[in-house]
Design an enzyme around this catalytic site. Structure first.
Site, PDB file in Angstrom:
ATOM      1  N   SER A  50       0.872  -1.132  -0.135  1.00  0.00           N
ATOM      2  CA  SER A  50      -0.056  -0.116  -0.170  1.00  0.00           C
ATOM      3  C   SER A  50       1.187   1.231   0.033  1.00  0.00           C
ATOM      4  CB  SER A  50      -0.959  -0.030   1.462  1.00  0.00           C
ATOM      5  OG  SER A  50      -1.449   1.439   1.542  1.00  0.00           O
ATOM      6  N   TYR A  72      -2.927  -1.228  10.462  1.00  0.00           N
ATOM      7  CA  TYR A  72      -3.075  -1.291   8.873  1.00  0.00           C
ATOM      8  C   TYR A  72      -1.513  -0.888   8.438  1.00  0.00           C
ATOM      9  CZ  TYR A  72      -4.284  -0.928   3.893  1.00  0.00           C
ATOM     10  OH  TYR A  72      -4.320  -1.259   2.542  1.00  0.00           O
TER      11      TYR A  72
HETATM   12  N1  LIG Z   1      -8.469  -0.848  -2.345  1.00  0.00           N
HETATM   13  C1  LIG Z   1      -7.321  -0.116  -1.957  1.00  0.00           C
HETATM   14  O1  LIG Z   1      -7.395   1.433  -2.170  1.00  0.00           O
HETATM   15  C2  LIG Z   1      -6.080  -0.759  -1.459  1.00  0.00           C
HETATM   16  C3  LIG Z   1      -4.980  -0.016  -1.336  1.00  0.00           C
HETATM   17  C4  LIG Z   1      -3.799  -0.424  -1.036  1.00  0.00           C
HETATM   18  C5  LIG Z   1      -3.608  -1.723  -0.647  1.00  0.00           C
HETATM   19  N2  LIG Z   1      -4.662  -2.348  -0.634  1.00  0.00           N
HETATM   20  C6  LIG Z   1      -4.431  -4.022  -0.223  1.00  0.00           C
HETATM   21  O2  LIG Z   1      -5.123  -4.861  -1.443  1.00  0.00           O
HETATM   22  C7  LIG Z   1      -5.521  -6.018  -0.798  1.00  0.00           C
HETATM   23  C8  LIG Z   1      -6.673  -6.363  -1.399  1.00  0.00           C
HETATM   24  O3  LIG Z   1      -7.890  -5.080  -0.692  1.00  0.00           O
HETATM   25  P1  LIG Z   1      -9.061  -4.875  -1.867  1.00  0.00           P
HETATM   26  O4  LIG Z   1      -9.049  -3.345  -1.965  1.00  0.00           O
HETATM   27  O5  LIG Z   1      -9.184  -5.909  -2.921  1.00  0.00           O
HETATM   28  O6  LIG Z   1      -9.879  -5.217  -0.545  1.00  0.00           O
HETATM   29  P2  LIG Z   1     -11.501  -6.016  -0.646  1.00  0.00           P
HETATM   30  O7  LIG Z   1     -12.307  -5.935  -2.041  1.00  0.00           O
HETATM   31  O8  LIG Z   1     -12.153  -5.805   0.600  1.00  0.00           O
HETATM   32  O9  LIG Z   1     -10.860  -7.515  -0.641  1.00  0.00           O
HETATM   33  C9  LIG Z   1     -10.429  -8.324   0.565  1.00  0.00           C
HETATM   34  C10 LIG Z   1     -10.173  -9.477   0.268  1.00  0.00           C
HETATM   35  O10 LIG Z   1      -9.526 -10.339   1.348  1.00  0.00           O
HETATM   36  C11 LIG Z   1     -10.342 -11.354   1.687  1.00  0.00           C
HETATM   37  N3  LIG Z   1     -10.251 -11.576   3.104  1.00  0.00           N
HETATM   38  C12 LIG Z   1     -10.670 -10.792   4.188  1.00  0.00           C
HETATM   39  N4  LIG Z   1     -10.273 -11.555   5.397  1.00  0.00           N
HETATM   40  C13 LIG Z   1     -10.111 -12.631   5.086  1.00  0.00           C
HETATM   41  C14 LIG Z   1      -9.646 -13.912   6.013  1.00  0.00           C
HETATM   42  N5  LIG Z   1      -9.720 -13.808   7.089  1.00  0.00           N
HETATM   43  N6  LIG Z   1      -9.229 -14.829   5.236  1.00  0.00           N
HETATM   44  C15 LIG Z   1      -9.192 -15.015   3.869  1.00  0.00           C
HETATM   45  N7  LIG Z   1      -9.396 -14.046   2.983  1.00  0.00           N
HETATM   46  C16 LIG Z   1      -9.946 -12.944   3.729  1.00  0.00           C
HETATM   47  C17 LIG Z   1     -11.777 -10.769   1.334  1.00  0.00           C
HETATM   48  O11 LIG Z   1     -12.618 -12.218   0.981  1.00  0.00           O
HETATM   49  P3  LIG Z   1     -13.642 -12.921   2.050  1.00  0.00           P
HETATM   50  O12 LIG Z   1     -14.494 -11.583   2.777  1.00  0.00           O
HETATM   51  O13 LIG Z   1     -14.379 -13.479   1.413  1.00  0.00           O
HETATM   52  O14 LIG Z   1     -12.578 -13.804   2.782  1.00  0.00           O
HETATM   53  C18 LIG Z   1     -11.388 -10.426  -0.007  1.00  0.00           C
HETATM   54  O15 LIG Z   1     -11.117 -11.306  -0.937  1.00  0.00           O
HETATM   55  C19 LIG Z   1      -5.350  -5.903   0.807  1.00  0.00           C
HETATM   56  O16 LIG Z   1      -4.276  -6.314   1.153  1.00  0.00           O
HETATM   57  C20 LIG Z   1      -5.399  -4.272   0.862  1.00  0.00           C
HETATM   58  O17 LIG Z   1      -4.884  -3.673   2.149  1.00  0.00           O
HETATM   59  C21 LIG Z   1      -5.946  -1.818  -1.277  1.00  0.00           C
END
Ligand SMILES: NC(=O)c1ccc[n+]([C@@H]2O[C@H](COP(=O)([O-])OP(=O)(O)OC[C@H]3O[C@@H](n4cnc5c(N)ncnc54)[C@H](OP(=O)(O)O)[C@@H]3O)[C@@H](O)[C@H]2O)c1
Length: 262
Positions: A153, A166
């Site tokens: 991130s 985070y």
């Molecule tokens: N979106 C942004 O702006 C952004 C920016 C920087 C970094 N990131 C990083 O990108 C990554 C993905 O985020 P995203 O934006 O795609 O968010 P998201 O749409 O909320 O996806 C999160 C994913 O993590 C899974 N997850 C959550 N808890 C879990 C658990 N206990 N075991 C297994 N899987 C789990 C969720 O699936 P289930 O709920 O079905 O388990 C979902 O597939 C994260 O590491 C986040 O920190 C995101």
């Protein structure tokens, strides 16, 4: 003079014959990662907790001609990681590529951070990538080729209020990426991090609904907009592909220029 041979772009970005495991594959960034890696020819193993979302995604990928295997797992604790590793072994799966994308955030001010929530965020964002990579690395090492991409991130590089666990987990994942790169690199396994800025997914719905935050994005991101998950497809594929053969321990920031300017 011999005729100059230009690089063959298809093979530079081909993942034919590779298997990629993507955690968080039911979420915005993980799902997009699965789509682009499948488009490059990889079989994909989709991991998250919610099986029906994984099933739907695997079916959509299958319809598009890709091979996708949904594998539910709760990576929030070590027994979930162990169960996933056991299921992979039972299925005879030994991925060449691992994308650690499962993640969560606790939007709490400093005084409201609690030990259980702290442990939950660190457990999923940091401990699970550590021990899942530890479990999958031996097969990559034995093969002399592997790719690990940790989703970091911009909060791996900067601080932010109301995001203490985070931010700590993402700074730590940057360090872990570099230390794993040092140890796995000699075996042909490259470990890098993709560090997105603000990408429109479920993890930040609350920010998308806040007009003041939208105005901040418009003002501070030189490209003047939120990122979309498709904005990460090229950078993610690059990190997993033969094109990135000499990239190891790198933080690839994809944020529309937000952290490049003041
Ligand atoms: N979106 C942004 O702006 C952004 C920016 C920087 C970094 N990131 C990083 O990108 C990554 C993905 O985020 P995203 O934006 O795609 O968010 P998201 O749409 O909320 O996806 C999160 C994913 O993590 C899974 N997850 C959550 N808890 C879990 C658990 N206990 N075991 C297994 N899987 C789990 C969720 O699936 P289930 O709920 O079905 O388990 C979902 O597939 C994260 O590491 C986040 O920190 C995101």
């Amino acid at each position: 003079m011999p005729a100059e041979r230009l690089p063959e772009l298809g093979s530079l970005f081909s993942l034919a014959g590779r298997t990629a495991l993507i955690t968080g594959a039911s979420g915005g960034i993980g799902a997009a990662a699965a789509r682009v890696l499948a488009a490059a020819g990889a079989r994909v193993i989709l991991v998250a907790r919610t099986l029906d979302r994984l099933d739907a995604q695997a079916a959509a990928l299958g319809k598009a001609g890709a091979e996708a295997l949904p594998l539910p797992a709760d990576l929030g604790a070590q027994d979930g990681v162990d169960a996933l590793v056991g299921a992979l072994a039972a299925a005879g799966e030994a991925p060449d590529i691992l994308v650690n994308s499962a993640g969560m955030i606790d939007r709490a001010p400093f005084d409201a951070v609690t030990p259980p929530r702290w442990d939950q965020v660190l457990g999923l964002n940091l401990t699970a990538p550590m021990f899942l990579t530890q479990a999958l690395a031996p097969a990559m090492r034995a093969r002399g080729w592997g790719r690990v991409v940790n989703i970091g991130s911009i909060l791996a590089l900067q601080g932010k209020k109301n995001a203490h666990s985070y931010t700590a987990s993402k700074h730590a994942i940057a360090g872990l990426t570099r230390s794993m790169a040092a140890e796995l690199g000699p075996h042909g396994v490259c470990v890098n991090a993709l560090c997105p800025g603000y990408i429109r997914t479920e993890i930040n719905t609350v920010l998308q609904e806040d007009p003041a935050f939208g105005a901040m994005i418009a003002a501070r991101v030189p490209l003047g907009r939120w990122g979309e998950t498709s904005d990460l497809s090229g950078p993610l594929l690059f990190l997993c592909s033969p094109a990135a053969a000499y990239l190891n321990g790198h933080m690839l920031v994809v944020d529309g220029g937000m952290t490049a300017v003041h």
